[in-house]
Design an enzyme around this catalytic site. Structure first.
Site, PDB file in Angstrom:
ATOM      1  N   GLU A 146     -44.827 -33.664  11.996  1.00 44.90           N
ATOM      2  CA  GLU A 146     -45.062 -33.262  10.679  1.00 44.90           C
ATOM      3  C   GLU A 146     -45.901 -34.123   9.830  1.00 44.90           C
ATOM      4  OE1 GLU A 146     -40.840 -32.307  10.079  1.00 44.90           O
ATOM      5  OE2 GLU A 146     -40.148 -34.402   9.775  1.00 44.90           O
ATOM      6  N   CYS A 203     -48.399 -49.213 -20.727  1.00 46.22           N
ATOM      7  CA  CYS A 203     -47.800 -50.415 -21.145  1.00 46.22           C
ATOM      8  C   CYS A 203     -47.028 -51.112 -20.028  1.00 46.22           C
ATOM      9  CB  CYS A 203     -46.776 -50.150 -22.449  1.00 46.22           C
ATOM     10  SG  CYS A 203     -47.905 -49.705 -23.820  1.00 46.22           S
TER      11      CYS A 203
HETATM   12  N1  LLP Z   1     -41.366 -35.890   7.839  1.00 41.33           N
HETATM   13  C1  LLP Z   1     -40.273 -36.822   7.610  1.00 41.33           C
HETATM   14  C2  LLP Z   1     -38.984 -36.521   7.609  1.00 41.33           C
HETATM   15  C3  LLP Z   1     -40.534 -37.715   6.361  1.00 41.33           C
HETATM   16  O1  LLP Z   1     -39.867 -38.305   5.701  1.00 41.33           O
HETATM   17  C4  LLP Z   1     -41.947 -37.971   5.958  1.00 41.33           C
HETATM   18  C5  LLP Z   1     -42.512 -38.845   4.990  1.00 41.33           C
HETATM   19  C6  LLP Z   1     -43.004 -37.252   6.580  1.00 41.33           C
HETATM   20  C7  LLP Z   1     -42.444 -36.228   7.728  1.00 41.33           C
HETATM   21  C8  LLP Z   1     -44.548 -37.486   6.439  1.00 41.33           C
HETATM   22  O2  LLP Z   1     -44.955 -38.527   6.565  1.00 41.33           O
HETATM   23  P1  LLP Z   1     -46.480 -38.948   6.360  1.00 41.33           P
HETATM   24  O3  LLP Z   1     -47.232 -38.314   7.575  1.00 41.33           O
HETATM   25  O4  LLP Z   1     -47.060 -38.530   4.895  1.00 41.33           O
HETATM   26  O5  LLP Z   1     -46.500 -40.462   6.464  1.00 41.33           O
HETATM   27  N2  LLP Z   1     -44.352 -42.309  -0.874  1.00 41.33           N
HETATM   28  C9  LLP Z   1     -44.799 -43.059   0.363  1.00 41.33           C
HETATM   29  C10 LLP Z   1     -44.733 -42.039   1.612  1.00 41.33           C
HETATM   30  C11 LLP Z   1     -43.198 -41.963   1.872  1.00 41.33           C
HETATM   31  C12 LLP Z   1     -43.024 -40.975   3.204  1.00 41.33           C
HETATM   32  C13 LLP Z   1     -41.639 -40.201   3.121  1.00 41.33           C
HETATM   33  N3  LLP Z   1     -41.622 -39.678   4.140  1.00 41.33           N
HETATM   34  C14 LLP Z   1     -46.417 -43.569   0.080  1.00 41.33           C
HETATM   35  O6  LLP Z   1     -46.848 -43.105  -1.167  1.00 41.33           O
HETATM   36  O7  LLP Z   1     -46.869 -44.205   0.957  1.00 41.33           O
END
Ligand code: LLP
Length: 411
Positions: free
Chosen positions: A271, A341
């Protein structure tokens, strides 16, 4: 400068700045790439788009058309998906603290799979299925003890993560007992997600091997979902593993395990969120004032941490250019700062750029993931518009928030 042969200066005239711009062909290439390479002759495969990275109707519509499945973590993300008629059976519902209302709703509409995070959640599902006389398919989220932070990963650590259950823990054993007693709960397999922006393929292999090991004690084929977290290119410091290699490697690990042991897999899932949308996205700003301090030179932009919180939150790095001056000599070393700010409202430190003039456009790259979805109205900034470009045409996916919308819920 053009994106998908659309002049970004024209986009600025039409939609204003700050502006999120998505290249649809790039989005589709990423989706199609995963769907093409994450395939096996031995078991089914499924690629879910982790919608938390960018949850707006238009990208979900494209994901649906491309044949992706979906990961949602809240009523809001689920609602957005249902608004584009995303097939319910292709939606996986995640989260460590889904509310009773969310669980009841998901079960009542017959969502594809609930990924159960903990024992208490399973008891809630047990009650709801009986109350509604409705069945539900579930995966159990495992804490496989693989902790990955970008370039490093550690096995058998992180036992106190807020996500998932530990293999063979008391909670895990009790969960299997609850499942056995309730025929409405269709236990399908396991899920794990070890982190985000991870470069080391071995971390994913380790996590998958952990899940494969657990399947040994089940005599029916299981669904294994190994989450997302595949790294992307933000700056030249980043060398992500191409998605075809990631996909093929994970498939191979699972196929090897099938050959060597007598485990059974019904389906393998991944995913990705970031690696689908990040590099397809750009943010366009207008440069306003500039300032020199004893040790620094600032270019101020008309957005900032309200449209991209990642530099402030994770010290994330980005590359940028001044539109129309991409090929000019980069004589300046500047800090790109937003208009909030807040001293930490810096988008890029040490950006190498040509001299700018007031009104120049600044474009930041790889802002398609966790930018819009983590945007805020701090300082009552208006949420920027989101525009998609494809085959030389632009269309609005989200229009810019208005001042009235900013206060319309204030009673
Ligand atoms: N599956 C689950 C259960 C997850 O918790 C996440 C991301 C993904 C898939 C997708 O992960 P990706 O392929 O996008 O890395 N806000 C943070 C990233 C938090 C990710 C949370 N979970 C950032 O901006 O780096």
């Amino acid at each position: 400068m053009e994106i998908s042969t659309v002049d970004v200066r024209y986009l600025k005239e039409k939609y204003g700045t700050p502006l999120y711009i998505y290249d649809v062909a790039h989005l589709k290439r990423n989706m199609e790439g995963y769907l093409k390479y994450f395939k096996s002759n031995e078991f089914e495969t499924e690629v879910l788009f982790a919608s938390k990275a960018f949850s707006v109707k238009e990208v979900l519509r494209i994901a649906k058309e491309e044949g992706m499945s979906l990961d949602v973590v809240s009523m809001g993300e689920l609602y957005t998906a249902l608004k584009v008629d995303f097939p319910k059976d292709r939606i996986y519902f995640h989260g460590n603290n889904k509310t009773i209302e969310e669980l009841e709703y998901a079960i009542s509409i017959g969502i594809g799979i609930i990924v159960v995070d903990n024992l208490m959640e399973l008891y809630a599902i047990d009650e709801i299925t009986k109350k509604l006389s409705k069945s539900i398919r579930i995966l159990i989220r495992m804490n496989v003890g693989v902790e990955a932070h970008t370039h490093k990963f550690i096995v058998t650590s992180h036992v106190d993560s807020k996500f998932g259950v530990l293999y063979n823990s008391e909670d895990y054993k009790e969960m299997l007992e609850v499942i056995k007693k309730n025929p409405l709960i269709k236990f399908k397999g396991f899920h794990s997600h070890i982190g985000s922006q991870i470069f080391d393929l071995n971390a994913f292999k380790a996590a998958l091997e952990k899940l494969l090991n657990i399947t040994k004690e089940f005599d029916f084929p299981l669904v294994l979902n190994i989450g997302g977290g595949f790294a992307v290119h933000y700056t030249d410091e980043d060398k992500p593993i191409p998605f075809d290699i990631v996909s093929k490697t994970l498939i191979e690990v699972a196929e090897e395990a099938l050959k060597k042991t007598n485990i059974k897999i019904e389906k393998l899932c991944i995913e990705p969120g970031r690696s689908i949308v990040a590099e397809a996205g750009y943010t366009l700003y207008t440069i306003g004032f500039m300032k020199k301090t004893p040790n620094k030179e600032y270019y101020f932009i008309d957005g900032g941490m309200t449209d991209n919180i990642r530099p402030a939150l994770y010290q994330a790095k980005y590359d940028c250019d001044i539109v129309g001056k991409e090929n000019e000599e980069k004589t300046e070393v500047v800090t790109i700062a937003g208009k909030c700010c807040e001293s930490g409202d810096l988008i890029i430190e040490g950006a190498r750029l040509p001299k700018a003039a007031i009104g120049d456009l600044l474009i930041t790259y790889t802002t398609g993931a966790y930018g819009y979805s983590m945007s805020s109205n701090y300082n009552k900034a208006l949420t920027p518009a989101v525009v998609f470009v494809e085959d030389g045409k632009d269309y609005l996916a989200v229009r810019r928030q208005t001042l009235d919308e900013l206060i319309e819920r204030e009673v």
